[in-house]
Write a protein that holds these residues in place. Structure first.
Motif, PDB file in Angstrom:
ATOM      1  N   ILE A  41       0.770  -1.171   0.205  1.00  0.00           N
ATOM      2  CA  ILE A  41      -0.068   0.164  -0.026  1.00  0.00           C
ATOM      3  C   ILE A  41       1.025   1.154   0.018  1.00  0.00           C
ATOM      4  CG2 ILE A  41      -1.693   1.157   1.208  1.00  0.00           C
ATOM      5  CD1 ILE A  41      -2.528  -1.591   0.497  1.00  0.00           C
ATOM      6  N   ILE A  42       0.492   2.335  -0.793  1.00  0.00           N
ATOM      7  CA  ILE A  42       1.006   3.536  -0.751  1.00  0.00           C
ATOM      8  C   ILE A  42       0.204   4.410   0.194  1.00  0.00           C
ATOM      9  CG2 ILE A  42       2.021   5.547  -1.865  1.00  0.00           C
ATOM     10  CD1 ILE A  42       2.345   3.538  -4.332  1.00  0.00           C
ATOM     11  N   TYR A  76      16.299   4.542  -6.218  1.00  0.00           N
ATOM     12  CA  TYR A  76      15.181   4.965  -5.591  1.00  0.00           C
ATOM     13  C   TYR A  76      14.027   5.053  -6.578  1.00  0.00           C
ATOM     14  CZ  TYR A  76      15.310   9.262  -8.354  1.00  0.00           C
ATOM     15  OH  TYR A  76      15.161  10.170  -9.221  1.00  0.00           O
ATOM     16  N   PHE A  77      12.719   5.030  -5.980  1.00  0.00           N
ATOM     17  CA  PHE A  77      11.419   5.486  -6.519  1.00  0.00           C
ATOM     18  C   PHE A  77      10.738   6.426  -5.878  1.00  0.00           C
ATOM     19  CE2 PHE A  77      10.971   1.023  -8.342  1.00  0.00           C
ATOM     20  CZ  PHE A  77      10.843   1.388  -9.579  1.00  0.00           C
ATOM     21  N   SER A  78       9.890   7.289  -6.796  1.00  0.00           N
ATOM     22  CA  SER A  78       9.091   8.266  -6.110  1.00  0.00           C
ATOM     23  C   SER A  78       7.644   7.856  -6.663  1.00  0.00           C
ATOM     24  CB  SER A  78       9.528   9.749  -6.752  1.00  0.00           C
ATOM     25  OG  SER A  78      10.689  10.169  -6.271  1.00  0.00           O
ATOM     26  N   TYR A  79       6.690   8.633  -6.072  1.00  0.00           N
ATOM     27  CA  TYR A  79       5.348   8.316  -6.311  1.00  0.00           C
ATOM     28  C   TYR A  79       4.610   9.596  -6.787  1.00  0.00           C
ATOM     29  CZ  TYR A  79       0.033   7.718  -6.005  1.00  0.00           C
ATOM     30  OH  TYR A  79      -1.038   7.992  -6.097  1.00  0.00           O
ATOM     31  N   PHE A  80       3.772   9.475  -7.911  1.00  0.00           N
ATOM     32  CA  PHE A  80       3.291  10.765  -8.435  1.00  0.00           C
ATOM     33  C   PHE A  80       1.908  10.503  -8.791  1.00  0.00           C
ATOM     34  CE2 PHE A  80       7.653  10.878  -9.964  1.00  0.00           C
ATOM     35  CZ  PHE A  80       7.901  12.086  -9.661  1.00  0.00           C
ATOM     36  N   PRO A 126      11.970   1.896   2.515  1.00  0.00           N
ATOM     37  CA  PRO A 126      11.344   0.951   3.778  1.00  0.00           C
ATOM     38  C   PRO A 126       9.677   1.043   3.673  1.00  0.00           C
ATOM     39  CG  PRO A 126      11.743   3.356   4.579  1.00  0.00           C
ATOM     40  CD  PRO A 126      12.285   3.178   3.162  1.00  0.00           C
ATOM     41  N   PHE A 127       9.040  -0.029   4.215  1.00  0.00           N
ATOM     42  CA  PHE A 127       7.793  -0.431   4.452  1.00  0.00           C
ATOM     43  C   PHE A 127       7.499  -0.436   5.789  1.00  0.00           C
ATOM     44  CE2 PHE A 127       8.361  -1.894   0.020  1.00  0.00           C
ATOM     45  CZ  PHE A 127       7.307  -1.381  -0.659  1.00  0.00           C
ATOM     46  N   SER A 140       4.768  10.028   4.136  1.00  0.00           N
ATOM     47  CA  SER A 140       4.806  11.252   4.924  1.00  0.00           C
ATOM     48  C   SER A 140       6.107  11.226   5.893  1.00  0.00           C
ATOM     49  CB  SER A 140       3.540  11.285   5.963  1.00  0.00           C
ATOM     50  OG  SER A 140       3.584  10.024   6.669  1.00  0.00           O
ATOM     51  N   THR A 141       6.786  10.043   6.188  1.00  0.00           N
ATOM     52  CA  THR A 141       7.922   9.982   6.851  1.00  0.00           C
ATOM     53  C   THR A 141       9.101   9.666   5.804  1.00  0.00           C
ATOM     54  OG1 THR A 141       7.346   7.736   7.408  1.00  0.00           O
ATOM     55  CG2 THR A 141       6.796   9.566   9.123  1.00  0.00           C
ATOM     56  N   ASN A 142       8.681   8.823   4.815  1.00  0.00           N
ATOM     57  CA  ASN A 142       9.931   8.470   3.673  1.00  0.00           C
ATOM     58  C   ASN A 142       9.289   8.758   2.283  1.00  0.00           C
ATOM     59  OD1 ASN A 142      11.614   6.800   5.524  1.00  0.00           O
ATOM     60  ND2 ASN A 142       9.758   5.899   5.699  1.00  0.00           N
TER      61      ASN A 142
END
Length: 166
Positions: A41-42, A76-80, A126-127, A140-142
């Motif tokens: 989950i994101i 790394y990965f970013s979410y959009f 991290p998850f 919100s934290t990573n």
């Protein structure tokens, strides 16, 4: 596998080979996240499975110049896209640096073609997890998922011919 990491797999991979004046060569893939047997989950966005992904693959070490990413990270990965209702949709985007020999091997395999499918696996985190089933990327934290390891699987299907004694 590192604590709080999961290995995600991408299939239906589309590859792009690019030649650059500065970096010489790069690979780019477009794919969708496979089902993993866990709910990944994101935070405030939903499930990762089935999400579109773009990943740049860089030959050799690369300084990502992103303060939140440790120097030893492969990428790394970013979410959009804040929700599935956004006009552009939800997607993951990032980059991974791999050793030169591995990059060169992948480049040659793609150049020669003949593979029927390819799957990419990335150990990342991290998850935060609640038991075994639900793993959450708390943006919100990573703000980034850190890539620790990468694997590339190519499948070449050979047609078997049967000798019927003719």
């Amino acid at each position: 596998m590192n604590l709080n990491t999961a290995t995600l797999y991408w299939d239906r991979v589309t590859w792009r080979q690019t030649l650059h004046t500065e970096r010489q060569m790069s690979l780019r893939l477009q794919a969708t996240v496979q089902e993993s047997g866990r709910d990944l989950i994101i935070e405030k966005a939903g499930r990762m499975e089935g999400m579109r992904t773009e990943l740049a693959i860089v030959r050799g070490h690369h300084d990502w110049k992103v303060p939140e990413i440790p120097r030893e990270a492969r990428g790394y990965f970013s979410y959009f896209g804040e929700s599935a209702e956004d006009d552009f949709g939800q997607f993951l985007s990032g980059g991974v640096a791999i050793p030169e020999a591995l990059f060169d091997d992948i480049w040659q395999r793609l150049k020669l073609g003949g593979h029927s499918s390819a799957t990419v696996g990335l150990e990342l985190g991290p998850f935060d997890f609640d038991g075994f089933e639900e793993w959450t990327w708390k943006r919100s934290t990573n703000p980034f998922l850190i890539i620790h390891q990468a694997e590339f699987n190519f499948v070449r299907e050979e047609k078997l011919t049967q000798n019927l004694g003719n």
